[in-house]
Design a protein around this motif. Sequence first.
Motif, mmCIF file in Angstrom:
data_model
loop_
_atom_site.group_PDB
_atom_site.id
_atom_site.type_symbol
_atom_site.label_atom_id
_atom_site.label_comp_id
_atom_site.label_asym_id
_atom_site.label_seq_id
_atom_site.Cartn_x
_atom_site.Cartn_y
_atom_site.Cartn_z
ATOM 1 N N PHE A 95 -27.565 31.119 1.881
ATOM 2 C CA PHE A 95 -26.373 30.516 2.502
ATOM 3 C C PHE A 95 -26.466 30.285 4.000
ATOM 4 O O PHE A 95 -25.554 29.691 4.568
ATOM 5 C CB PHE A 95 -25.088 31.304 2.178
ATOM 6 C CG PHE A 95 -24.894 31.529 0.711
ATOM 7 C CD1 PHE A 95 -24.899 30.454 -0.169
ATOM 8 C CD2 PHE A 95 -24.728 32.801 0.199
ATOM 9 C CE1 PHE A 95 -24.734 30.644 -1.524
ATOM 10 C CE2 PHE A 95 -24.556 33.008 -1.155
ATOM 11 C CZ PHE A 95 -24.564 31.927 -2.027
ATOM 12 N N GLN A 96 -27.514 30.730 4.653
ATOM 13 C CA GLN A 96 -27.725 30.373 6.055
ATOM 14 C C GLN A 96 -29.170 29.878 6.153
ATOM 15 O O GLN A 96 -30.104 30.653 5.982
ATOM 16 C CB GLN A 96 -27.485 31.565 6.982
ATOM 17 C CG GLN A 96 -26.080 32.143 6.907
ATOM 18 C CD GLN A 96 -25.010 31.210 7.434
ATOM 19 O OE1 GLN A 96 -25.255 30.370 8.304
ATOM 20 N NE2 GLN A 96 -23.795 31.345 6.910
ATOM 21 N N GLY A 97 -29.338 28.594 6.428
ATOM 22 C CA GLY A 97 -30.642 27.971 6.276
ATOM 23 C C GLY A 97 -31.519 28.026 7.508
ATOM 24 O O GLY A 97 -31.053 28.141 8.640
ATOM 25 N N VAL A 98 -32.828 27.907 7.260
ATOM 26 C CA VAL A 98 -33.845 27.821 8.305
ATOM 27 C C VAL A 98 -34.848 26.758 7.888
ATOM 28 O O VAL A 98 -35.264 26.716 6.722
ATOM 29 C CB VAL A 98 -34.564 29.169 8.513
ATOM 30 C CG1 VAL A 98 -35.763 29.008 9.434
ATOM 31 C CG2 VAL A 98 -33.604 30.205 9.076
ATOM 32 N N THR A 99 -35.227 25.879 8.810
ATOM 33 C CA THR A 99 -36.279 24.902 8.547
ATOM 34 C C THR A 99 -37.413 25.100 9.549
ATOM 35 O O THR A 99 -37.226 25.687 10.617
ATOM 36 C CB THR A 99 -35.755 23.461 8.649
ATOM 37 O OG1 THR A 99 -35.216 23.245 9.961
ATOM 38 C CG2 THR A 99 -34.681 23.208 7.607
ATOM 39 N N VAL A 100 -38.590 24.607 9.175
ATOM 40 C CA VAL A 100 -39.791 24.771 9.994
ATOM 41 C C VAL A 100 -40.154 23.427 10.622
ATOM 42 O O VAL A 100 -40.291 22.418 9.925
ATOM 43 C CB VAL A 100 -40.966 25.288 9.145
ATOM 44 C CG1 VAL A 100 -42.187 25.548 10.031
ATOM 45 C CG2 VAL A 100 -40.574 26.552 8.392
ATOM 46 N N ARG A 101 -40.328 23.419 11.928
ATOM 47 C CA ARG A 101 -40.758 22.202 12.628
ATOM 48 C C ARG A 101 -42.258 21.970 12.420
ATOM 49 O O ARG A 101 -42.977 22.855 11.946
ATOM 50 C CB ARG A 101 -40.481 22.324 14.126
ATOM 51 C CG ARG A 101 -39.051 22.525 14.523
ATOM 52 C CD ARG A 101 -38.962 22.635 16.038
ATOM 53 N NE ARG A 101 -37.706 23.206 16.474
ATOM 54 C CZ ARG A 101 -37.500 23.656 17.702
ATOM 55 N NH1 ARG A 101 -38.472 23.615 18.607
ATOM 56 N NH2 ARG A 101 -36.322 24.163 18.029
ATOM 57 N N GLU A 102 -42.726 20.815 12.823
ATOM 58 C CA GLU A 102 -44.139 20.485 12.736
ATOM 59 C C GLU A 102 -44.995 21.474 13.529
ATOM 60 O O GLU A 102 -46.132 21.774 13.155
ATOM 61 C CB GLU A 102 -44.383 19.070 13.243
ATOM 62 C CG GLU A 102 -43.867 17.974 12.326
ATOM 63 C CD GLU A 102 -44.628 17.925 11.007
ATOM 64 O OE1 GLU A 102 -45.826 18.282 11.004
ATOM 65 O OE2 GLU A 102 -44.031 17.540 9.992
ATOM 66 N N ASP A 103 -44.465 21.995 14.653
ATOM 67 C CA ASP A 103 -45.243 22.924 15.477
ATOM 68 C C ASP A 103 -45.109 24.367 15.017
ATOM 69 O O ASP A 103 -45.633 25.278 15.651
ATOM 70 C CB ASP A 103 -44.839 22.811 16.950
ATOM 71 C CG ASP A 103 -43.383 23.210 17.199
ATOM 72 O OD1 ASP A 103 -42.688 23.604 16.233
ATOM 73 O OD2 ASP A 103 -42.934 23.123 18.372
ATOM 74 N N GLY A 104 -44.398 24.598 13.906
ATOM 75 C CA GLY A 104 -44.249 25.944 13.360
ATOM 76 C C GLY A 104 -43.028 26.680 13.842
ATOM 77 O O GLY A 104 -42.716 27.763 13.326
#
Length: 274
Positions: A181-190
């Motif tokens: 329910f609380q999201g995290v995404t990863v950028r191209e640089d990590g």
Amino acid sequence: MATATTHGARDHARAQEGARADAMPVVPASAWPDPPCAAGQLVWAETVAGGGYTHRVLARGTELRLTDLTGDACAHLLLFAADRPWERLNTADTVKVQWNAYLGENRLLLSGQGRVLASVTTDTSGRHDALCGTSTSARNSVRYGDGSPQSGYPAGRELFKLAAAKSGLSARDLPPSVSFFQGVTVREDGALDFTGSVGPGGSVTLRAEQDVTVLLANVPHPLDPRTAYVAGPLEVLAWRAAPTAPGDPLWEATPEGRRAFLNTAGILAARGIA
């Protein structure tokens, strides 16, 4: 009602029978209003307050639905094989075996033995995290001034320790957790971006593929940028159902998932369970 005497305290305590609080277990679970299944199938019904925790052993095939009632819950989850606690959730394997860093519908929660502890059958939130784990007392002490379980800012790991102790486990048994329910995404640089919640009412349903011990802590995500300790109520409902079987689309969805289900079936067959 006076409580200065033993009799007065007893009468006061007994007068509370049947009272309801905003966050509490409902016993028996069949008394839960408007259950998502036949009332007789419901085996767990509880609302966990922000900053609270809960735990339960669920039978193989049980479905567990978590619901973010206000948009501010964050359900940190640990799973253990109920009678073999050395087999436990492995977040690294959950991510790498499935070639996907994100939890969601049709994903599997894997143990370090390559077996399925639970599967995600439905997901209306899409904001989850298998990378960051939960909060710690040290971090909460820096952010909020305290992180102990009896404070107003309990850390997830401290609550997991309490839940673990009530399940015959210790701090050394606690691996990294996943959260819903609380999201995290990863950028191209990590680097990691916190994406937060989709709002009130998001839910996720898990299916236990073995008998599992469930530990839940409802605390702010470690990357939540808000300066206040914000954690809304979490609804927890579980009901009797059936485990994933050969031929089910989820069983056959990927070679990696099929192997994990076969590994699970193998250990269950060897123990005379399936």
